[in-house]
Design a protein around this motif. Structure first.
Motif, PDB file in Angstrom:
ATOM      1  N   SER A  43     -78.826  38.317 -79.377  1.00  0.00           N
ATOM      2  CA  SER A  43     -79.524  39.563 -79.644  1.00  0.00           C
ATOM      3  C   SER A  43     -78.614  40.674 -80.157  1.00  0.00           C
ATOM      4  CB  SER A  43     -80.239  40.006 -78.366  1.00  0.00           C
ATOM      5  OG  SER A  43     -79.278  40.124 -77.329  1.00  0.00           O
ATOM      6  N   ASP A  44     -77.313  40.622 -79.842  1.00  0.00           N
ATOM      7  CA  ASP A  44     -76.472  41.734 -80.273  1.00  0.00           C
ATOM      8  C   ASP A  44     -75.842  41.480 -81.655  1.00  0.00           C
ATOM      9  OD1 ASP A  44     -74.991  39.687 -79.291  1.00  0.00           O
ATOM     10  OD2 ASP A  44     -73.413  40.960 -78.445  1.00  0.00           O
ATOM     11  N   THR A  45     -76.072  40.320 -82.217  1.00  0.00           N
ATOM     12  CA  THR A  45     -75.564  40.052 -83.558  1.00  0.00           C
ATOM     13  C   THR A  45     -76.663  40.323 -84.572  1.00  0.00           C
ATOM     14  OG1 THR A  45     -74.144  38.317 -82.709  1.00  0.00           O
ATOM     15  CG2 THR A  45     -74.554  38.297 -85.063  1.00  0.00           C
ATOM     16  N   ILE A  46     -76.296  41.024 -85.664  1.00  0.00           N
ATOM     17  CA  ILE A  46     -77.272  41.231 -86.735  1.00  0.00           C
ATOM     18  C   ILE A  46     -77.036  40.170 -87.793  1.00  0.00           C
ATOM     19  CG2 ILE A  46     -77.991  42.780 -88.591  1.00  0.00           C
ATOM     20  CD1 ILE A  46     -77.518  45.106 -86.788  1.00  0.00           C
ATOM     21  N   THR A  47     -78.037  39.330 -88.020  1.00  0.00           N
ATOM     22  CA  THR A  47     -77.928  38.332 -89.080  1.00  0.00           C
ATOM     23  C   THR A  47     -78.546  38.897 -90.350  1.00  0.00           C
ATOM     24  OG1 THR A  47     -78.062  36.581 -87.445  1.00  0.00           O
ATOM     25  CG2 THR A  47     -78.433  35.952 -89.735  1.00  0.00           C
ATOM     26  N   VAL A  48     -77.716  38.962 -91.396  1.00  0.00           N
ATOM     27  CA  VAL A  48     -78.179  39.527 -92.658  1.00  0.00           C
ATOM     28  C   VAL A  48     -78.587  38.371 -93.563  1.00  0.00           C
ATOM     29  CG1 VAL A  48     -77.672  41.167 -94.503  1.00  0.00           C
ATOM     30  CG2 VAL A  48     -76.368  41.268 -92.368  1.00  0.00           C
ATOM     31  N   GLY A  49     -79.826  38.381 -94.025  1.00  0.00           N
ATOM     32  CA  GLY A  49     -80.298  37.348 -94.945  1.00  0.00           C
ATOM     33  C   GLY A  49     -80.250  37.846 -96.368  1.00  0.00           C
ATOM     34  N   SER A  50     -80.476  36.937 -97.310  1.00  0.00           N
ATOM     35  CA  SER A  50     -80.598  37.389 -98.694  1.00  0.00           C
ATOM     36  C   SER A  50     -81.467  36.441 -99.483  1.00  0.00           C
ATOM     37  CB  SER A  50     -79.227  37.510 -99.364  1.00  0.00           C
ATOM     38  OG  SER A  50     -78.845  36.303 -99.977  1.00  0.00           O
ATOM     39  N   ALA A  51     -81.985  36.953-100.585  1.00  0.00           N
ATOM     40  CA  ALA A  51     -82.731  36.118-101.524  1.00  0.00           C
ATOM     41  C   ALA A  51     -81.745  35.191-102.233  1.00  0.00           C
ATOM     42  CB  ALA A  51     -83.462  36.995-102.533  1.00  0.00           C
ATOM     43  N   ALA A  52     -82.296  34.198-102.910  1.00  0.00           N
ATOM     44  CA  ALA A  52     -81.440  33.183-103.512  1.00  0.00           C
ATOM     45  C   ALA A  52     -80.946  33.581-104.898  1.00  0.00           C
ATOM     46  CB  ALA A  52     -82.175  31.849-103.557  1.00  0.00           C
ATOM     47  N   GLN A  82     -86.894  32.545-101.923  1.00  0.00           N
ATOM     48  CA  GLN A  82     -87.621  33.661-102.486  1.00  0.00           C
ATOM     49  C   GLN A  82     -88.177  34.531-101.367  1.00  0.00           C
ATOM     50  OE1 GLN A  82     -89.436  33.462-106.100  1.00  0.00           O
ATOM     51  NE2 GLN A  82     -88.770  31.400-106.646  1.00  0.00           N
ATOM     52  N   ARG A  83     -88.846  35.611-101.781  1.00  0.00           N
ATOM     53  CA  ARG A  83     -89.288  36.631-100.826  1.00  0.00           C
ATOM     54  C   ARG A  83     -90.117  36.060 -99.679  1.00  0.00           C
ATOM     55  NH1 ARG A  83     -89.842  40.046-104.216  1.00  0.00           N
ATOM     56  NH2 ARG A  83     -88.106  41.375-103.687  1.00  0.00           N
ATOM     57  N   ASP A  84     -91.038  35.153 -99.984  1.00  0.00           N
ATOM     58  CA  ASP A  84     -91.886  34.623 -98.908  1.00  0.00           C
ATOM     59  C   ASP A  84     -91.054  33.954 -97.810  1.00  0.00           C
ATOM     60  OD1 ASP A  84     -91.260  32.741-100.871  1.00  0.00           O
ATOM     61  OD2 ASP A  84     -92.809  31.384-100.162  1.00  0.00           O
ATOM     62  N   ARG A  85     -89.929  33.316 -98.221  1.00  0.00           N
ATOM     63  CA  ARG A  85     -89.097  32.624 -97.237  1.00  0.00           C
ATOM     64  C   ARG A  85     -88.343  33.617 -96.340  1.00  0.00           C
ATOM     65  NH1 ARG A  85     -91.670  28.918 -96.539  1.00  0.00           N
ATOM     66  NH2 ARG A  85     -90.156  28.620 -94.880  1.00  0.00           N
ATOM     67  N   TYR A  86     -87.672  34.600 -96.976  1.00  0.00           N
ATOM     68  CA  TYR A  86     -86.821  35.444 -96.127  1.00  0.00           C
ATOM     69  C   TYR A  86     -87.615  36.503 -95.369  1.00  0.00           C
ATOM     70  CZ  TYR A  86     -86.364  38.584-100.272  1.00  0.00           C
ATOM     71  OH  TYR A  86     -86.596  39.387-101.343  1.00  0.00           O
ATOM     72  N   ILE A  87     -88.791  36.877 -95.895  1.00  0.00           N
ATOM     73  CA  ILE A  87     -89.633  37.793 -95.106  1.00  0.00           C
ATOM     74  C   ILE A  87     -90.154  37.064 -93.869  1.00  0.00           C
ATOM     75  CG2 ILE A  87     -91.787  39.126 -95.093  1.00  0.00           C
ATOM     76  CD1 ILE A  87     -89.548  40.486 -96.640  1.00  0.00           C
ATOM     77  N   ALA A  88     -90.526  35.808 -94.056  1.00  0.00           N
ATOM     78  CA  ALA A  88     -90.948  35.002 -92.905  1.00  0.00           C
ATOM     79  C   ALA A  88     -89.796  34.873 -91.905  1.00  0.00           C
ATOM     80  CB  ALA A  88     -91.414  33.627 -93.368  1.00  0.00           C
ATOM     81  N   ALA A  89     -88.581  34.744 -92.428  1.00  0.00           N
ATOM     82  CA  ALA A  89     -87.404  34.620 -91.564  1.00  0.00           C
ATOM     83  C   ALA A  89     -87.187  35.901 -90.764  1.00  0.00           C
ATOM     84  CB  ALA A  89     -86.170  34.303 -92.402  1.00  0.00           C
ATOM     85  N   LEU A  90     -87.449  37.047 -91.405  1.00  0.00           N
ATOM     86  CA  LEU A  90     -87.294  38.328 -90.706  1.00  0.00           C
ATOM     87  C   LEU A  90     -88.361  38.459 -89.621  1.00  0.00           C
ATOM     88  CD1 LEU A  90     -85.552  41.122 -91.276  1.00  0.00           C
ATOM     89  CD2 LEU A  90     -87.809  41.984 -91.804  1.00  0.00           C
ATOM     90  N   LYS A  91     -89.571  38.049 -89.966  1.00  0.00           N
ATOM     91  CA  LYS A  91     -90.677  38.103 -89.001  1.00  0.00           C
ATOM     92  C   LYS A  91     -90.369  37.208 -87.797  1.00  0.00           C
ATOM     93  CE  LYS A  91     -95.654  37.536 -88.636  1.00  0.00           C
ATOM     94  NZ  LYS A  91     -96.858  36.891 -89.190  1.00  0.00           N
ATOM     95  N   ASP A  92     -89.770  36.046 -88.073  1.00  0.00           N
ATOM     96  CA  ASP A  92     -89.449  35.102 -86.998  1.00  0.00           C
ATOM     97  C   ASP A  92     -88.146  35.430 -86.282  1.00  0.00           C
ATOM     98  OD1 ASP A  92     -91.701  33.829 -87.768  1.00  0.00           O
ATOM     99  OD2 ASP A  92     -90.702  32.208 -88.844  1.00  0.00           O
ATOM    100  N   ASN A  93     -87.513  36.555 -86.648  1.00  0.00           N
ATOM    101  CA  ASN A  93     -86.255  36.990 -86.036  1.00  0.00           C
ATOM    102  C   ASN A  93     -85.083  36.033 -86.302  1.00  0.00           C
ATOM    103  OD1 ASN A  93     -84.857  38.999 -84.660  1.00  0.00           O
ATOM    104  ND2 ASN A  93     -84.979  37.889 -82.714  1.00  0.00           N
ATOM    105  N   GLU A  94     -85.193  35.232 -87.361  1.00  0.00           N
ATOM    106  CA  GLU A  94     -84.053  34.402 -87.781  1.00  0.00           C
ATOM    107  C   GLU A  94     -82.990  35.301 -88.409  1.00  0.00           C
ATOM    108  OE1 GLU A  94     -83.858  30.993 -87.790  1.00  0.00           O
ATOM    109  OE2 GLU A  94     -85.900  30.448 -87.204  1.00  0.00           O
ATOM    110  N   ILE A  95     -83.472  36.327 -89.080  1.00  0.00           N
ATOM    111  CA  ILE A  95     -82.580  37.351 -89.622  1.00  0.00           C
ATOM    112  C   ILE A  95     -83.131  38.702 -89.188  1.00  0.00           C
ATOM    113  CG2 ILE A  95     -81.903  35.966 -91.628  1.00  0.00           C
ATOM    114  CD1 ILE A  95     -83.846  37.671 -93.313  1.00  0.00           C
TER     115      ILE A  95
END
Lengths: 317, 246
Positions: A43-52, A82-95
């Motif tokens: 929880s204390d680490t911020i995972t930064v995602g990015s588009a491809a 693409q956006r659908d993947r990483y937005i889903a990842a943000l929603k799922d708290n993967e990033i």
């Protein structure tokens, strides 16, 4: 008998393969982001995602490096998709954080949005992110921080020759050009409001799409230079525009929405330290900075990670 | 299973069965591309394969070379070729022909190599010339494997032509490339199903052809028995041999 058995085995094999292939694409259940460890970031680490694509990856590394320098634990999951993947990842708290583009994110969250100028887009985006954008994000769990002055927007480009011969410097000049115009762009350009339909609606220009799936990359450029297409959708921060002396057509009707860089972040990760640091970073990211970062990536072939490190160091974070 | 029912709904929608972006049009394009690719690949690969199989020469060079060709990523090759040749049909055609060559060459030479050397010797001894041996003995006996090579190439070519829709070309790959950025998973899955069905149908057709071209003696599945029966007297019954040898 031997032949029949072989036939059956082959048929079974083919069916088994088909079943494998089919189950392999069972859509929403599979998680392309799960790594070998299978653990979510603590929880204390911020995972930064990015588009491809490199620019977004560089920005992700810049966010991560600037945050680490400010004493925040970070990790990077670049090139998610693409956006659908990483937005889903943000929603799922993967990033928890991803560098975004105001206009495209707004369109993604609210396909009926009509704002095009930077400020209008930004305020509409703040509302859309808070409301969750019809379930694409959880309402109230994410927000956008301050936007950068830098933009990476779609832009219609023509060759210098085409511009001179047809006296075209603006999208509104296109209606005087004879013949069918072909636009080289990604397939989605056929339906997007800033694409073929928008060209007709805002400028009265009938054009056909020549779909090339490299996001205004070298294949699109090649098609433009050999006149297979007359217009090419190339992002404003792409080094090839300057390198090939292309003319970017102006857009007086604001067909193309603003695409300022903005950090999209999970609200629970947005402590004041994180917010302050990212706001300072955002203030320094101009379109010229983006072109410079992209040139280091696509022309000088440096890694996203290294480019980001050098930039963060040079800018004193 | 929800995405499956959506995909089948997509397939069942009459609106998707007409027009320039309709399923029949895309199927015809895909079959056209596939046929053209196989034709070019056969014209190049079959002579090479037959030469190796008939003479036993060139194997050391061609086998590793075509093996290495298999490792080329097709999409990368398409993109690279398109930078030089533009966005026409040529870049994917070349890339797909390269993909189709190895199995066809392998089918041809391994087919000829599988022909019993004693049969070849027998044909020679009754007066067949080199060409006669090749066309009237080796090739007919090798036909199941030769067609098998083309069958395997066909399967790969049908599946892989989808990548060509990276460029402004038609075919079933169009559904995949167009659906992806719009997150239209029903269309994406429907497109994949169409490719799978087409590949299976083509494979079935080739299985049939393979059966039809198998010589009757081989089709009986008793080549081993026939061989033992004709061979056994030569070994066990000295009376069969010429008197001076006995």
């Amino acid at each position: 008998m031997a032949r029949t058995r072989r036939g059956l085995t082959a048929a079974a094999g083919v069916l088994g393969l088909a079943a494998l292939v089919l189950t392999g694409c069972s859509g929403n259940n599979g998680n392309p982001l799960s790594d070998d460890s299978g653990s979510k970031s603590s929880s204390d680490t911020i995972t930064v995602g990015s588009a491809a694509f490199p620019e977004d990856a560089i920005l992700a590394y810049i966010y991560a490096d600037a945050l680490s320098d400010a004493g925040v634990k970070t990790s990077v999951k670049a090139n998610i998709g693409q956006r659908d993947r990483y937005i889903a990842a943000l929603k799922d708290n993967e990033i928890q954080l991803v560098p975004e583009y105001t206009g495209n994110l707004l369109q993604f969250l609210d396909s009926s949005a009509t704002a095009t100028s930077s400020d209008d887009v930004y305020s509409a985006l703040q509302t859309a992110v808070k409301s969750g954008g019809s379930g694409k994000l959880d309402a109230g769990k994410a927000e956008v921080l301050q936007q950068s002055p830098g933009q990476d927007a779609d832009s219609y480009n023509v060759t210098k020759k085409f511009s001179d011969e047809n006296h075209v410097t603006s999208l509104s000049d296109l209606k005087n050009v004879k013949g069918t115009l072909k636009v080289g762009a990604n397939p989605e350009f056929a339906t997007r409001p800033y694409g073929i339909p928008g060209l007709k609606k805002s400028y009265g220009v009938t054009a056909t799409l020549t779909p090339i799936s490299d996001s205004g990359g070298p294949n699109t450029l090649k098609a433009l230079l050999d006149n297979s297409v007359q217009l090419a959708d190339i992002y404003t921060t792409t080094p090839s525009i300057k390198q090939n002396n292309l003319v970017t057509l102006s857009d007086p009707q604001h067909l193309i929405g603003a695409q300022n860089i903005v950090p999209l972040i999970s609200t629970k990760a947005a402590s004041s330290k994180v917010t302050d640091t990212l706001n300072k970073v955002s203030a320094k990211i101009t379109t010229d900075v983006l072109i410079d970062l992209n040139t280091k990536s696509s022309v000088d072939k440096q890694s996203s990670d290294a480019i980001a490190k050098a930039w963060v160091k040079a800018n004193g974070f | 299973m929800n995405s499956y029912s959506q995909a089948f709904d997509w397939l069942a929608d009459p609106a998707h069965w007409s027009g320039a972006d309709g399923i029949p049009q895309r199927l015809i394009e895909h079959l056209g591309y596939t046929g053209l690719t196989l034709l070019v690949a056969i014209v190049i690969a079959l002579p090479v394969g037959l030469y190796i199989g008939h003479t036993g020469r060139g194997r050391e060079i061609v086998v590793p070379f075509t093996g290495a060709l298999r490792a080329l990523p097709t999409l990368g090759l398409v993109i690279l070729l398109a930078l030089g040749l533009g966005i026409g049909i040529l870049p994917p055609l070349i890339a797909l022909v390269i993909l189709a060559l190895p199995p066809i060459i392998a089918g041809a030479y391994s087919g000829l190599e599988s022909v019993d050397r004693e049969v070849v010797d027998a044909a020679r001894s009754v007066g067949f010339t080199g060409a006669g041996v090749l066309w009237r003995v080796e090739v007919p006996l090798a036909m199941p494997l030769i067609v098998g090579g083309i069958r395997s190439a066909c399967l790969q070519v049908i599946a892989t032509w989808t990548v060509a829709a990276f460029l402004p070309l038609g075919g079933l790959g169009r559904f995949l490339y167009d659906a992806l950025p719009d997150q239209d998973y029903a269309k994406l899955l429907a497109g994949s199903i169409l490719v799978i069905v087409l590949a299976l149908l083509a494979d079935g057709l080739f299985a049939l052809i393979q059966r039809l071209v198998t010589p009757r003696g081989v089709r009986a599945g008793r080549t081993a028995d026939i061989r033992t029966k004709t061979q056994s007297p030569t070994r066990k019954d000295p009376s069969w041999l010429a008197p001076e040898e006995a």
